[in-house]
Design a protein around this motif. Structure first.
Motif, mmCIF file in Angstrom:
data_model
loop_
_atom_site.group_PDB
_atom_site.id
_atom_site.type_symbol
_atom_site.label_atom_id
_atom_site.label_comp_id
_atom_site.label_asym_id
_atom_site.label_seq_id
_atom_site.Cartn_x
_atom_site.Cartn_y
_atom_site.Cartn_z
ATOM 1 N N LEU A 122 0.806 -1.229 0.108
ATOM 2 C CA LEU A 122 0.150 -0.140 -0.045
ATOM 3 C C LEU A 122 0.800 1.281 0.086
ATOM 4 C CD1 LEU A 122 -3.222 0.434 2.343
ATOM 5 C CD2 LEU A 122 -1.961 2.233 1.286
ATOM 6 N N GLY A 123 1.128 1.858 -1.322
ATOM 7 C CA GLY A 123 2.078 3.012 -1.309
ATOM 8 C C GLY A 123 1.381 4.281 -1.007
ATOM 9 N N GLN A 124 2.004 5.315 -1.102
ATOM 10 C CA GLN A 124 1.691 6.557 -0.762
ATOM 11 C C GLN A 124 0.411 7.306 -1.976
ATOM 12 O OE1 GLN A 124 4.315 9.500 0.246
ATOM 13 N NE2 GLN A 124 4.947 8.605 2.082
ATOM 14 N N GLN A 125 0.676 6.538 -3.064
ATOM 15 C CA GLN A 125 -0.055 7.179 -4.129
ATOM 16 C C GLN A 125 -0.547 5.918 -4.771
ATOM 17 O OE1 GLN A 125 2.994 9.609 -6.155
ATOM 18 N NE2 GLN A 125 1.807 11.343 -5.573
ATOM 19 N N ILE A 126 0.114 4.963 -5.006
ATOM 20 C CA ILE A 126 -0.447 3.716 -6.020
ATOM 21 C C ILE A 126 0.047 2.460 -5.145
ATOM 22 C CG2 ILE A 126 0.218 2.386 -7.875
ATOM 23 C CD1 ILE A 126 0.887 4.919 -9.419
ATOM 24 N N CYS A 127 -0.973 1.523 -5.188
ATOM 25 C CA CYS A 127 -0.912 0.193 -4.408
ATOM 26 C C CYS A 127 -0.610 -0.845 -5.543
ATOM 27 C CB CYS A 127 -2.282 -0.132 -3.983
ATOM 28 S SG CYS A 127 -3.033 0.862 -2.628
ATOM 29 N N SER A 128 0.041 -2.098 -4.874
ATOM 30 C CA SER A 128 0.623 -3.078 -5.932
ATOM 31 C C SER A 128 0.202 -4.498 -5.318
ATOM 32 C CB SER A 128 1.873 -3.005 -6.488
ATOM 33 O OG SER A 128 2.758 -3.065 -5.330
ATOM 34 N N ILE A 129 -0.069 -5.448 -6.098
ATOM 35 C CA ILE A 129 0.052 -6.848 -5.747
ATOM 36 C C ILE A 129 0.879 -7.540 -6.435
ATOM 37 C CG2 ILE A 129 -2.241 -6.722 -4.423
ATOM 38 C CD1 ILE A 129 -3.443 -8.070 -7.047
ATOM 39 N N ASP A 130 1.290 -8.662 -5.722
ATOM 40 C CA ASP A 130 2.248 -9.551 -6.738
ATOM 41 C C ASP A 130 1.445 -10.828 -7.135
ATOM 42 O OD1 ASP A 130 4.278 -7.725 -6.836
ATOM 43 O OD2 ASP A 130 5.627 -8.820 -5.766
ATOM 44 N N LEU A 131 1.030 -11.342 -8.274
ATOM 45 C CA LEU A 131 0.498 -12.583 -8.385
ATOM 46 C C LEU A 131 1.299 -13.818 -8.748
ATOM 47 C CD1 LEU A 131 -2.266 -10.768 -10.702
ATOM 48 C CD2 LEU A 131 -2.465 -11.385 -8.283
ATOM 49 N N ASP A 132 1.008 -14.769 -8.445
ATOM 50 C CA ASP A 132 1.658 -16.074 -8.853
ATOM 51 C C ASP A 132 1.187 -16.312 -10.274
ATOM 52 O OD1 ASP A 132 3.112 -18.533 -8.935
ATOM 53 O OD2 ASP A 132 1.756 -19.503 -7.385
ATOM 54 N N ALA A 133 1.613 -15.494 -11.323
ATOM 55 C CA ALA A 133 1.139 -15.816 -12.727
ATOM 56 C C ALA A 133 2.645 -15.502 -13.616
ATOM 57 C CB ALA A 133 0.260 -14.937 -12.929
ATOM 58 N N VAL A 134 2.608 -16.103 -14.525
ATOM 59 C CA VAL A 134 3.497 -15.868 -15.693
ATOM 60 C C VAL A 134 3.569 -14.504 -16.533
ATOM 61 C CG1 VAL A 134 4.990 -16.750 -17.596
ATOM 62 C CG2 VAL A 134 4.218 -18.312 -15.951
ATOM 63 N N ASP A 135 2.315 -14.261 -16.761
ATOM 64 C CA ASP A 135 1.825 -13.124 -17.553
ATOM 65 C C ASP A 135 0.363 -12.930 -17.479
ATOM 66 O OD1 ASP A 135 2.282 -10.792 -19.125
ATOM 67 O OD2 ASP A 135 2.858 -11.938 -20.848
ATOM 68 N N LEU A 136 -0.112 -11.634 -17.842
ATOM 69 C CA LEU A 136 -1.617 -11.382 -17.970
ATOM 70 C C LEU A 136 -1.766 -10.840 -19.292
ATOM 71 C CD1 LEU A 136 -1.852 -9.013 -14.633
ATOM 72 C CD2 LEU A 136 -2.910 -11.505 -15.234
ATOM 73 N N THR A 137 -3.257 -10.872 -19.583
ATOM 74 C CA THR A 137 -3.740 -10.534 -20.746
ATOM 75 C C THR A 137 -4.597 -9.266 -20.726
ATOM 76 O OG1 THR A 137 -5.875 -12.224 -21.075
ATOM 77 C CG2 THR A 137 -3.602 -12.921 -21.720
ATOM 78 N N ASP A 138 -4.757 -8.702 -21.716
ATOM 79 C CA ASP A 138 -5.843 -7.470 -21.603
ATOM 80 C C ASP A 138 -7.149 -7.999 -21.339
ATOM 81 O OD1 ASP A 138 -3.956 -5.539 -22.166
ATOM 82 O OD2 ASP A 138 -4.385 -5.542 -24.343
ATOM 83 N N GLU A 139 -7.554 -9.111 -21.839
ATOM 84 C CA GLU A 139 -8.668 -9.804 -21.462
ATOM 85 C C GLU A 139 -8.910 -10.270 -20.209
ATOM 86 O OE1 GLU A 139 -11.502 -13.601 -23.085
ATOM 87 O OE2 GLU A 139 -9.750 -13.208 -24.032
ATOM 88 N N GLU A 140 -8.032 -10.604 -19.552
ATOM 89 C CA GLU A 140 -8.087 -11.145 -18.158
ATOM 90 C C GLU A 140 -8.143 -9.859 -17.317
ATOM 91 O OE1 GLU A 140 -5.347 -15.247 -17.993
ATOM 92 O OE2 GLU A 140 -4.423 -13.255 -18.005
ATOM 93 N N ILE A 141 -7.315 -8.986 -17.462
ATOM 94 C CA ILE A 141 -7.348 -7.744 -16.976
ATOM 95 C C ILE A 141 -8.915 -7.089 -16.772
ATOM 96 C CG2 ILE A 141 -6.779 -5.183 -16.705
ATOM 97 C CD1 ILE A 141 -4.588 -6.918 -15.444
ATOM 98 N N MET A 142 -9.510 -7.125 -17.864
ATOM 99 C CA MET A 142 -10.939 -6.489 -17.996
ATOM 100 C C MET A 142 -11.669 -7.461 -17.091
ATOM 101 S SD MET A 142 -12.858 -5.568 -21.542
ATOM 102 C CE MET A 142 -11.796 -4.751 -22.147
ATOM 103 N N GLN A 143 -11.670 -8.539 -17.357
ATOM 104 C CA GLN A 143 -12.526 -9.534 -16.580
ATOM 105 C C GLN A 143 -12.442 -9.339 -15.203
ATOM 106 O OE1 GLN A 143 -11.574 -13.596 -17.993
ATOM 107 N NE2 GLN A 143 -12.850 -13.580 -19.537
ATOM 108 N N VAL A 144 -11.236 -9.356 -14.524
ATOM 109 C CA VAL A 144 -10.982 -9.108 -13.180
ATOM 110 C C VAL A 144 -11.475 -7.578 -12.597
ATOM 111 C CG1 VAL A 144 -9.220 -9.090 -11.432
ATOM 112 C CG2 VAL A 144 -9.201 -10.893 -13.116
#
Length: 395
Positions: A122-144
């Motif tokens: 949880l950063g001061q401006q932006i947050c991030s999570i690390d996923l146990d994944a090799v890569d992501l697609t635009d379709e997966e991002i949209m679905q999630v």
């Protein structure tokens, strides 16, 4: 020395009163107090600490160390009277939105595409999570992202529950809890069940919105950057300001920005290539002129020149061209740059003088540093003598 953690009883509590149990300085000399009860959340579980005041004195850090919640304050307070505490609510509620948003996002990734979250920041401006994944697609991002915002819009309750290790089997946990006692679950019914010690709003609707900004590969994981709540509006405002500025600068509508920027960069690259080619030709002509004006010195020929505000790469190229076109030539080029003197010297193949040895002898005259090879060197230092005098010293 136990402190009652009021933020677990009511995460919306903004002010409270307490007694001082301990007032000391840590190993670095920073003053802190331990209270019998507190609404200040200490750093932990990926969530930053609260800030605020104790008796109007600024609380700049809160840490749980050795079982005690330490409130680090800028100045000592009167420890013999009741303490009035007040947290920075804007900061706290922002953290609540981001933390609950992370739960929703991680659960959405697990449900929609089967990717588990392995860490959260949880950063001061932006947050991030690390996923146990090799890569992501635009379709997966949209679905999630759509799933996460659906959960937010449904305004589901966000519940907390203290359970024992034996009771854990009753819940479909997203991942194993990291403690064996004082287990606290944060639950979004029929969606997410997760062990967590952070603060959260009491409904998903108060997260307001969630937007994933970008993602990148991190070793064998994928890091996803996102914002929730008020930060979504902040990001939208900042990006709109940049886009509006670009549309004005490039004089094109927003939908043509990318294509126009690509054309401009391509044109700039072509122009830079042309400029470099022309510079090389000019340096060739310049080298010929200096060779014709070379002086006879110590059985060889030498070029001596003083410049103002020339770049070292240009002078290096000039020296190389001079000595390549005349292998018995020595080039001594001095450049004045503000309060500095710079020196580039080169010798042709037929010159049996070590340029590096000579440079080391003259650099102390200008408190300088530099180096190179036996054939070409460069250095620089203070302008504490005229450039012509430095050149003659080298010669």
């Amino acid at each position: 020395m136990s402190t009652e953690k009021l933020f677990y009883q009511d995460s919306y509590m903004r002010a409270f009163t307490a007694r001082v149990l301990k007032a000391e300085r840590d190993e670095q000399g920073h003053f802190y107090v331990v209270l019998d009860r507190t609404a200040f959340y200490p750093t932990g579980g990926g969530q930053p600490h609260d800030t605020g005041t104790l008796n109007s004195v600024h609380v700049y850090d809160v840490e749980e160390i050795g079982g005690e919640v330490r409130h680090y304050i800028e100045d000592p307070v009167d420890v013999h009277h009741e303490i009035a505490g007040e947290i920075d609510w804007e900061r706290r509620f922002d953290h609540m939105q981001q933390h609950a948003g992370q739960h929703i996002l991680s659960a959405a990734f697990a449900e929609m595409v089967g990717y588990q979250t392995v860490s959260f920041h949880l950063g001061q401006q932006i947050c991030s999570i690390d996923l146990d994944a090799v890569d992501l697609t635009d379709e997966e991002i949209m679905q999630v992202e759509n799933k996460a915002n659906d959960i937010i819009l449904e305004n589901r309750p966000v519940e907390t529950r203290w359970v024992s290790a034996e009771e854990l089997s009753q819940y479909p946990l997203r991942k194993e809890v990291s403690v064996s006692d004082n287990i606290r679950l944060v639950i979004i019914p029929d969606f997410d069940y997760n062990g967590c010690g952070g603060t959260h709003p009491n409904s998903t609707g108060q997260v307001s919105a969630l937007k994933m900004l970008h993602w990148e590969k991190q070793k064998k994981k994928v890091r996803v950057y996102f914002v929730c709540g008020g930060r979504v509006l902040n990001e939208l405002g900042a990006k709109h300001k940049v886009i509006y500025g670009l549309t004005d600068t490039l004089n094109v509508p927003q939908e043509e920005l990318n294509e126009t920027a690509i054309r401009a960069l391509r044109l700039n690259k072509d122009q830079e290539k042309t400029i470099n080619e022309l510079k090389s030709k000019l340096i060739d002509y310049e080298a010929e002129a200096y060779i014709e004006q070379a002086e006879e010195s110590h059985g060889g020929r030498i070029v001596k020149a003083v410049f103002a505000d020339r770049s070292i790469p240009e002078l290096q190229q000039l020296a190389k061209v001079i000595t390549a076109n005349a292998d018995d030539m020595i080039a001594v080029l001095v450049n004045e740059n503000h309060n500095k003197l710079q020196l580039v010297c080169a010798g042709g193949e037929a010159v049996h003088v070590n340029m590096n040895d000579l440079l080391k002898q003259v650099l102390p005259l200008i408190n300088g540093k530099g180096g190179g090879t036996a054939k070409i060197v460069q250095g620089g230092g203070e302008r504490i003598l005229p450039p012509e005098e430095l050149m003659e010293a080298f010669v």
